[in-house]
Enzyme design. Structure first.
Site, mmCIF file in Angstrom:
data_model
loop_
_atom_site.group_PDB
_atom_site.id
_atom_site.type_symbol
_atom_site.label_atom_id
_atom_site.label_comp_id
_atom_site.label_asym_id
_atom_site.label_seq_id
_atom_site.Cartn_x
_atom_site.Cartn_y
_atom_site.Cartn_z
ATOM 1 C CB ALA A 13 -0.929 -0.006 1.215
ATOM 2 C CB ALA A 35 8.434 -0.386 11.186
ATOM 3 C CB CYS A 44 2.609 -12.604 -1.907
ATOM 4 S SG CYS A 44 1.500 -11.243 -1.543
ATOM 5 C CG ASP A 283 -3.188 -6.476 4.613
ATOM 6 O OD1 ASP A 283 -3.822 -6.397 3.546
ATOM 7 O OD2 ASP A 283 -2.411 -7.414 4.877
ATOM 8 C CE1 TYR A 428 -10.589 -25.763 -28.916
ATOM 9 C CE2 TYR A 428 -11.425 -24.963 -31.031
ATOM 10 C CZ TYR A 428 -11.008 -26.011 -30.220
ATOM 11 O OH TYR A 428 -10.998 -27.283 -30.697
ATOM 12 C CD1 TRP A 436 -19.838 -24.911 -26.680
ATOM 13 C CD2 TRP A 436 -20.016 -22.796 -26.016
ATOM 14 N NE1 TRP A 436 -20.875 -24.355 -27.377
ATOM 15 C CE2 TRP A 436 -21.012 -23.047 -26.989
ATOM 16 C CE3 TRP A 436 -19.946 -21.512 -25.460
ATOM 17 C CZ2 TRP A 436 -21.920 -22.076 -27.408
ATOM 18 C CZ3 TRP A 436 -20.842 -20.545 -25.876
ATOM 19 C CH2 TRP A 436 -21.818 -20.824 -26.841
#
Ligand SMILES: Cc1cc2nc3c(=O)[nH]c(=O)nc-3n(C[C@H](O)[C@H](O)[C@H](O)COP(=O)(O)OP(=O)(O)OC[C@H]3O[C@@H](n4cnc5c(N)ncnc54)[C@H](O)[C@@H]3O)c2cc1C
Length: 456
Positions: A13, A35, A44, A283, A428, A436
């Site tokens: 952030a 910090a 992550c 967060d 596709y 599909w």
């Protein structure tokens, strides 16, 4: 006039806010207080550093310090903001030597993130018991792993970080037990998918104890004994407690900003807090849900980046609005990938929809081309108006699960009906899809069932 922008927090952030502010207003004077010593690191990626797949932690940096400073951003590492005085527009800062000083700001962005939840388990302070949120946490775990004497580990909490760490520790050949108090693993998806995940864990010799609450960790003869409900007891050398996070709002409290959902900072969609000139993102704040049209606590990297960008833009005079989250997540566990977006059945019902959830399984690509695998999709839609409400997917890691869930996420963003998904012009070729696509076949299966199921 130059805007003096102070940003507290140097992760997703905070750095997103800083970059956006400097991009839009190159005259702005931007200082980021961090910090710790690790600005813009991808936490992550910690499970992959701990597994050894990404051996060097330096590689986890989204950007290195010189890149960030190259954008004209002043980084003050190992500088902790201690309090904010919004009346005089000052932030109290403690430098690495422990000396206090003050920084003056015109605009402030709080991006202090989250801290791990510590459940009421006796013995959390024993050596060998860890949480996982910061680079520092990962270094303590890595140090213990590198000593080479971790034979068995217990992971408490089967959320997405817990299951990623199961994969990571098995990758190192460690015997792993996963303990979860809920009845199924990966509680962010339906138990039906949790069953398949548990089967994958069994295939990889992971011991799973669901419906089990850990109460105590004891040190007996140099090893940890993890004790829980129903007579659960497991000996381990390393215990990882990953049961969720809570927003870090200590600094925000000192500024007198109002708190909202889940005790997170109450921000509007401009990421403004209740105190003039003070923004917040990531967060530490609650998040606008496009699905429920309300605030929820959804701590995620994707969300933090976007909110930080909005806060940074507005802090230098912009008028951006956070579009809101539909709640999209994906996680890899061994050879499987689990993903979700939108609402699950019970969440949709609680939000006032009339949900129908349909489970369907199809080949990820034409079966005549080698390597086809089964992809399971659970679609939730509103049986009254056919609107798509959510989708959960589970399939092989080569089955493009992440990108397929993103199609549903796009559809949710635009409030499409399930039926309209069949009209999307998706790609596709036999080795990768079908005429599909699975995304569409699952939508058609939902429509069939909707026609068959009466409204109530
Ligand atoms: C192991 C793990 C895996 C994850 N995997 C994913 C994933 O795959 N996908 C996903 O979307 N999300 C994932 N997340 C979540 C994601 O990492 C977080 O949502 C994101 O990092 C939040 O960013 P943030 O900037 O809000 O806060 P944080 O990353 O928590 O950072 C907070 C920052 O504030 C600083 N700070 C705090 N207090 C002060 C203070 N008083 N003064 C100065 N600085 C301060 C800290 O040093 C840090 O720089 C994962 C998280 C973990 C722990």
């Amino acid at each position: 006039m130059t805007t003096r922008l102070v940003i507290v927090g140097g992760s997703d952030a905070g750095i997103s806010a800083a970059l956006r502010a400097r991009e839009l207003d190159p005259t702005s004077d931007v200082t980021v207080l961090v910090a710790d010593a690790f600005p813009n690191y991808s936490i992550c990626g910690l499970p992959f550093f701990l597994s050894g797949e990404t051996p060097d932690w330096h590689d986890l940096a989204h950007r290195k310090v010189p890149d960030i400073e190259g954008h004209g951003i002043r980084l003050l590492l190992e500088h902790r903001a201690t309090h904010v005085d919004p009346a005089s527009h000052h932030v109290g800062v403690q430098d690495p030597a422990g000396t206090e000083r003050f920084l003056e700001y015109d605009r402030l962005v709080i991006g202090t993130g989250a801290v791990p939840v510590l459940p009421p388990i006796e013995g959390l302070d024993l050596p060998g018991v860890h949480v996982l949120h910061t680079m520092g946490d990962s270094f303590s775990i890595r140090e213990q792993l590198d000593r080479g004497d971790v034979r068995a580990a217990v992971i408490v909490g089967a959320g997405y970080i817990g299951v990623e760490m199961v994969d990571a520790l098995r990758h190192r050949g460690i015997d792993v037990t996963l303990v979860e108090q809920m009845p199924s693993v990966l509680t962010t998806v339906d138990p039906e998918l949790g069953q398949d995940i548990a089967t994958e864990f069994a295939r990889h010799a992971v011991h799973v104890a669901t419906g089990t609450r850990v109460d105590r960790i004891l040190d007996k003869d140099g090893r940890l004994h993890v004790v829980g409900s129903g007579g659960f007891e497991q000996v381990a050398d390393l215990v990882l407690v990953v049961v969720g996070v809570r927003p870090d709002v200590d600094l925000a409290r000192s500024a007198g900003v109002a708190l909202g959902e889940h005790g997170a900072i109450d921000v509007n969609r401009k990421m403004e807090t209740s105190v003039a000139g003070v923004y917040a993102a990531g967060d530490c704040v609650h998040t606008w849900s496009r699905m429920t049209q309300s605030h929820r606590y959804m701590p995620l990297g994707t969300t933090s980046h976007k909110q930080g960008r909005v806060a940074g833009e507005n802090a230098v005079g912009g008028h951006a609005e956070y579009a809101g989250s539909v709640g999209t997540q994906v996680v890899k566990l061994f050879d499987l990938v689990a993903a979700r977006t939108g609402l699950r059945d019970h969440e949709a019902r609680a939000a006032g929809f009339d949900p129908l959830t349909v489970d369907a399984t199809f080949d990820d690509h034409k079966a005549y081309y080698p390597g086809a695998t089964k992809l399971r999709v659970r679609i939730t839609g509103d049986r009254r108006d056919g609107r798509l409400l959510g989708a959960q997917l589970l399939g092989h890691r080569n089955a493009e699960v992440a990108k397929r869930v993103d199609v549903y996420a796009g559809a949710l963003y635009h409030e499409m009906t399930v039926d309209a998904i069949s009209e999307l012009d998706l790609s596709y070729t036999p080795p990768l899809a079908s005429p599909w696509d699975v995304v569409q076949m699952a939508a058609q299966a939902w429509e069939r069932e909707r026609r068959a199921a009466p409204l109530h």
